[in-house]
Design a protein around this motif. Structure first.
Motif: not given
Length: 53
Positions: A40-53
């Motif tokens: 679950a933590e791997i999935a949560r971190r995988t879904s993190v996106r970079g800063p919006s532009r």
């Protein structure tokens, strides 16, 4: 992360055939629970996106 690695190392040196059956059953249940939490933590971190532009 070092603590996680150390815990896995501890398990790796243990001989499961020498662990009493009840204790091994309890370990397996706990390992599956912890593996689900880790996934679950791997999935949560995988879904993190970079800063919006």
């Amino acid at each position: 992360m070092r603590e996680l690695s150390a815990a896995i190392d501890h398990l790796a040196v243990e001989d499961p055939s020498e662990v009493p059956r009840l204790q091994l059953t309890e370990q397996l249940i706990e390992l599956h629970w912890q593996m689900a939490r880790l996934q679950a933590e791997i999935a949560r971190r995988t879904s993190v996106r970079g800063p919006s532009r």
